[in-house]
Scaffold this active site. Sequence first.
Site, PDB file in Angstrom:
ATOM      1  CG  ASP A  88      42.543  40.184  35.429  1.00  0.00           C
ATOM      2  OD1 ASP A  88      41.432  40.558  35.008  1.00  0.00           O
ATOM      3  OD2 ASP A  88      42.734  39.695  36.558  1.00  0.00           O
TER       4      ASP A  88
HETATM    5  N1  URA Z   1      40.560  35.500  37.451  1.00  0.00           N
HETATM    6  C1  URA Z   1      41.345  36.579  37.614  1.00  0.00           C
HETATM    7  O1  URA Z   1      41.491  37.091  38.707  1.00  0.00           O
HETATM    8  N2  URA Z   1      41.952  37.081  36.542  1.00  0.00           N
HETATM    9  C2  URA Z   1      41.864  36.544  35.298  1.00  0.00           C
HETATM   10  O2  URA Z   1      42.482  37.037  34.365  1.00  0.00           O
HETATM   11  C3  URA Z   1      41.051  35.409  35.155  1.00  0.00           C
HETATM   12  C4  URA Z   1      40.385  34.912  36.240  1.00  0.00           C
END
Ligand code: URA
Length: 228
Positions: free
Chosen positions: A103
Site C-alpha cells: 500500500d
Molecule cells: N497488507 C496490507 O494491508 N498492506 C500492505 O501494504 C501489505 C500487506
Amino acid sequence: MRLDRYLANLKYGTRNEITKKINGKKVTVNGKIITDSRYKVDTIKDKVTFEGLDIYYKETILLMLNKPSGVISANKDGLHKTVLDLIGEPFNRFDLKIAGRLDIDTEGLILLTNDGKLLHKIISPNKDVYKKYYVKVESKFDSSKLLNEFQIKDGRDYMFTPLLPKVEEINDNEFYLSIKEGKFHQVKRMVEHFNNKVVYLKRVSIGNIDLDESLEKGRYKEIIDYEI
Ligand code: URA
C-alpha cells in the site's frame, strides 16, 4: 542475440534509431566497432559499449528496494511517484515487475525482477513463500488471535480465509506477522477483523530474503546470489 535487438531490449532506442547509431560507429563489441546490426552478441561473454559507455546486461535481474511511504507500487501513476520511478541506470532499462505490491503508506521490502518464473514463485500463495511484516496497531492486541481461522474480504470484496499465518509478538501493540498471500490490504483487514487498526506497517522479508536495514528509504540494491 542480434545486436540491434539486444540494444532495443535495453531501451537504447527504436530499431531504426539503433541501426543509425550502429552504422554511425557508436557501438563496440569487445573493443571493436561493429557496423552490422545483425551481428550476434553473446549476451553473457561480450562487452558492449554504446556511445562510449559500458552496457550492463543480465538475463535475470532481482532488486531489493526499501519502499518509503508515499510511493505507490505500480508501473505508472500520473499523481504519485511509483517504485519504478525510484530505479535508475542501468536497472531502469530492464522490464522490471513488482513481486508483491505494498500500500502507499506501507514501507519496506519490495522485490523487483524481470524474471517471470521468479515473480510467480514469489507472489503465488501456493509456493510457501512467507511475506513477513512488522505491524504496529492502535490499541492493545492479542496477536495470537490471528492464528484462528476467520474470513476477510479480498480486493474484490469476496470473502476468503487467510492461510495459517505465523505470529511473533513483540509487545501489546507490536508484532511480526508472516502471511503467504498478498491480498488487497490483507494485514490491515486481518487486524480490522478484530476491531483494531494498523498504524504502521513494514515488510521485513519475503521468503529467505530479508530487507537490508542499511538501505535508506527509497534506495535499492541488486541481489546477486539468491534462492527463494
Ligand atoms: N497488507 C496490507 O494491508 N498492506 C500492505 O501494504 C501489505 C500487506
